[in-house]
Scaffold this active site. Structure first.
Site, PDB file in Angstrom:
ATOM      1  CD  GLU A   1      -3.104  -1.167   2.095  1.00 24.03           C
ATOM      2  OE1 GLU A   1      -2.632  -0.540   3.279  1.00 24.03           O
ATOM      3  OE2 GLU A   1      -4.126  -1.720   1.963  1.00 24.03           O
TER       4      GLU A   1
ATOM      5  CD  GLU B   1      -9.900  -1.005   7.856  1.00 29.29           C
ATOM      6  OE1 GLU B   1      -8.832  -1.549   8.425  1.00 29.29           O
ATOM      7  OE2 GLU B   1      -9.590  -0.550   6.555  1.00 29.29           O
TER       8      GLU B   1
ATOM      9  CG  ASP C   1      -7.623  -5.175   4.827  1.00 31.26           C
ATOM     10  OD1 ASP C   1      -7.121  -5.405   6.042  1.00 31.26           O
ATOM     11  OD2 ASP C   1      -7.894  -3.879   4.535  1.00 31.26           O
TER      12      ASP C   1
HETATM   13  C1  GCV Z   1      -2.363   0.539   8.621  1.00 33.37           C
HETATM   14  C2  GCV Z   1      -5.978  -1.893   5.504  1.00 33.37           C
HETATM   15  C3  GCV Z   1      -6.419  -0.642   6.262  1.00 33.37           C
HETATM   16  C4  GCV Z   1      -5.248   0.363   6.290  1.00 33.37           C
HETATM   17  C5  GCV Z   1      -4.027  -0.516   6.960  1.00 33.37           C
HETATM   18  C6  GCV Z   1      -3.831  -1.620   6.392  1.00 33.37           C
HETATM   19  C7  GCV Z   1      -2.667  -2.188   6.599  1.00 33.37           C
HETATM   20  O1  GCV Z   1      -5.790  -1.528   4.121  1.00 33.37           O
HETATM   21  O2  GCV Z   1      -7.470   0.159   5.584  1.00 33.37           O
HETATM   22  O3  GCV Z   1      -5.590   1.310   7.023  1.00 33.37           O
HETATM   23  O4  GCV Z   1      -3.079   0.345   7.241  1.00 33.37           O
HETATM   24  O5  GCV Z   1      -4.946  -2.523   6.142  1.00 33.37           O
HETATM   25  O6  GCV Z   1      -3.010  -3.501   7.213  1.00 33.37           O
HETATM   26  O7  GCV Z   1      -1.620  -2.359   6.604  1.00 33.37           O
END
Ligand code: GCV
Length: 714
Positions: free
Chosen positions: A304, A406, A378
């Protein structure tokens, strides 16, 4: 006379408006130590007439103070601290303080404990014994759990040791106080005023974590800033480590891969460059000078947008091993995350972590552990277990769960995560034949690993109740309990939690536990039934948006995950599709190859099926989908009724919070249902099954909803 009467009236008025002494705001978590009724208070007192110990150190003080605090709360008496055992005493002892103990301590390691009703010097005592003071602290918390939850206190013969070595919280807390995916307010780390001011909350945080056996905390977000490795921030982390040390909790830091370039102007962050390795070694030395028991590093690399070794054509193992060499002389470890997927990789996102890591099995240094999310996408309301579990026998893998919700209703939905954790831990990978559970992969027994771990992304913030809601506290609690022993049941844990958080009265515990146990499935039903996933709104992930299809990267779009079209719905991960099922052991892959043998709860994760496909119930897929949405909403309405009936048994403040949040949840469950049905119906073009209501609005209305300030969104 009149003046006196006036004063009297004012006094009466003040008494009647003053908050009840027992008002509760959730700050005390499950460590409330509420007054027991007379009979129970008498029983507790008889088993704790004094606290006997001859040791002296901060950890033992934490244990004895906790016992005194608990006993004062439950019985209104504080037992004396004595050196000699007295009749009815709680006796805390290690082999260092008492050479001969009437209990064997082998197998309990340096964190476990034994609790035994026994005799000492001819007196009946309750012995809490351990090989270490931290073991005694854990034992003290166990005894307090029994005392709080109405369990018998006599004839005790308990032995308990953690099955997993590293039991960590991962804070996604940024240095500016914002918590990524945090729904309980700002970060509890007051970086600005650290290291000088160490507020009392840090100690309470340590108490809460030690009470459930958590022994480490990663302080900062995996989307890390290099600044957290500068001298001032190391000093701040050291101040926190000082507070946590007596509680057996180590600190760890997330690191940014390019820190050597950002902080000291190195030209590269190539892990095979000697200058880079030297920089990390010097940095590790600096950290260990400030924090001698520093745990190690957590790394999100090439994921990411985060930089990583692949930017230099090196592998994840090259990167992890270079960092591992830096912390190795100090006994530190590296947790390397396997949460990776790339924008330029057209393959199924669910396959990419396995594809990147599987071939690296056996190439990691012995102080590296690979951290794998429970599922391959995720933290969805439901995901099949990650195919890496069982697939890397030569590499220790640790579990990453998300405690913060989340994708499960964030702060307000009551969706107890115990069943989600349990479902993953109990899943059978078949990696070494039937019965090779995920729990055995991560507790090391399957492949004989000593370095074992489990991490939970924390749901903690500065809200008075710590977790954004009273019921979210149960997720933190359940994570810790399962980290200590992955064989515990989510239901048993919910019982403990409810008894301590509210009252041991079965009139409350039974309905609360029943309500909690079905709550995650209800969220699956109203959000992502039958194996659907990732249909939440872009960015904030709050609420439904299955229609989104215009974002730059394919896997950012919900349509990528459900693939609904005129012919049907679901992601074909069989041979005719992405063939992700081939990443599982053959018996699992075989089961998943056929929709008829695929568990229906995961159906659309693995198969694209016609809208008229027949489910096991005999109804069509379309009708079944709608019925799942209906069921989810109905469950929340039932939780509202259950909660209303509990009004007399719960204090007003916590009752009102849950009442209000259930109302929000009901409204949002209906929104989820209606928006999803409106959208999928526009594609399936089928009537709703008899008895199911039409959505309250048309599809355009749902599409028009906008949430620019949803919390937790980075
Ligand atoms: C810390 C998901 C979440 C992100 C998070 C990522 C991860 O994509 O939406 O906010 O980033 O996981 O676990 O690194």
């Amino acid at each position: 006379m009149i003046a006196r009467l006036f004063c009297y009236l004012i006094a009466v008025a003040m008494i009647s408006v003053a908050p009840a002494a027992s008002a509760e705001d959730g700050y005390d978590l499950w460590l409330r130590y509420a007054p027991a009724n007379d009979a129970r208070a008498g029983e507790i007192t008889r088993h704790a007439t004094a606290i006997a110990t001859t040791g002296h150190n901060a950890t033992l003080t934490a244990a004895t103070q906790e016992l005194q605090r608990g006993l004062l709360g439950m019985t209104h008496t504080t037992p004396a601290l004595t050196r000699a055992v007295a009749q009815g005493a709680l006796w805390l002892a290690t082999p260092a303080t008492d050479a001969t103990l009437p209990v064997a301590l082998d197998g309990l390691g340096d964190e476990g404990y034994a609790i035994r009703s026994t005799q000492a010097d001819g007196k009946a005592v309750t012995l809490i014994a351990a090989n270490s003071d931290v073991g005694l602290l854990h034992g003290a918390f166990h005894w307090l759990r029994l005392a709080q939850s109405g369990a018998p206190l006599d004839r005790l013969d308990i032995r308990s040791a953690p099955k997993i070595k590293l039991r960590l919280l991962n804070h996604w807390d940024n240095l500016d106080g914002m918590v990524e995916r945090g729904y309980a307010g700002q970060s509890i780390w007051d970086w600005w005023r650290l290291p000088d001011y160490k507020g009392p909350r840090y100690t309470d945080y340590a108490r809460a974590n030690a009470s459930i056996g958590i022994n480490g905390t990663v302080l900062n977000n995996v989307n890390a800033k290099a600044t957290s490795l500068t001298a001032p921030y190391i000093a701040k982390a050291a101040a926190l480590a000082d507070v946590f040390r007596p509680y057996g909790i180590k600190v760890y830091l997330s690191v940014k891969w390019t820190a050597p370039m950002e902080l000291d102007g190195l030209k590269t962050a190539d892990p095979l460059d000697p200058q880079v390795a030297a920089w990390w070694k010097a940095k590790a030395d600096e950290i260990y000078r400030a924090i001698p028991d520093f745990g190690g590093f957590l790394v999100k690399a090439n994921s990411e947008g985060q930089p990583g070794p692949q930017d230099y054509d090196r592998t994840h193992a090259d990167g992890a091993n270079m960092l591992a060499a830096a912390v190795k002389p100090h006994g530190g470890i590296v947790m390397w995350r396997a949460f990776v997927y790339a924008h330029d990789n057209p393959d199924d996102r669910a396959k990419q972590a396995y594809d990147d890591f599987k071939s690296l099995d056996g190439t990691f240094a012995d102080n590296v552990i690979v951290q794998v999310k429970n599922g391959a996408i995720d933290f969805q309301p439901r995901e099949p277990f990650h195919p890496l579990f069982g697939a890397m026998p030569k590499t220790p893998l640790m579990m990453e769960f998300q405690i913060t919700k989340e994708y499960l209703g964030q702060s307000t939905h009551l969706t107890y995560l115990g069943p989600l954790f349990e479902e993953t831990l109990d899943a059978d990978t078949y990696a070494r034949g039937k019965g090779s559970t995920v729990a055995e992969v991560i507790d090391g027994t399957l492949d004989g690993h000593k370095l074992t771990g489990i991490a939970g992304v924390a749901n903690i913030g500065v809200d008075r109740d710590w977790s954004g809601s009273i019921f979210n506290q149960a997720d933190w609690y359940a994570f810790g309990r399962l980290a200590w022993n992955p064989d515990l049941s989510a239901e048993g844990i919910a019982r403990e939690w409810a008894a301590m958080t509210f009252t041991p009265d079965p009139k409350l515990v039974k309905p609360v536990v029943a309500m909690m146990m079905g709550s995650r499935e209800a969220a699956v039903d109203y959000m992502t039934p039958l194996g659907l996933a990732h249909v939440m709104g872009t960015g904030h992930h709050y609420g439904p948006a299955p229609w989104i299809s215009d974002l730059a990267r394919p896997e950012w779009n919900p349509v990528y995950y459900h693939k609904a079209d005129a012919t049907g719905i679901g992601f074909d991960r069989t041979k005719s599709g992405s063939n992700a099922i081939a990443q599982y052991a053959p018996p699992v892959a075989k089961m998943l190859a056929d929709p008829k043998t695929t568990p229906e709860k995961e159906l659309l994760w693995f198969h694209h099926l016609p809208w008229d496909y027949r489910l096991k119930s005999g109804e069509t897929l379309w009708d079944g989908l709608v019925h799942h949405y209906d069921r989810g909403v109905a469950y929340v309405a039932d939780m509202q009724k259950t909660w209303e009936n509990l009004r007399p048994l719960v204090d007003p403040e916590r009752f009102a919070q849950t009442e209000a949040f259930l109302k929000i949840q009901h409204r949002e469950a209906k929104w989820w249902r209606d928006a999803s049905i409106a959208y999928f119906q526009s594609i399936a073009k089928r009537p709703l099954p008899t008895g199911s209501d039409a959505p309250a609005h048309d599809l355009d209305w749902y599409k028009a909803q906008d949430f620019p300030y949803a919390p937790g969104n980075p």
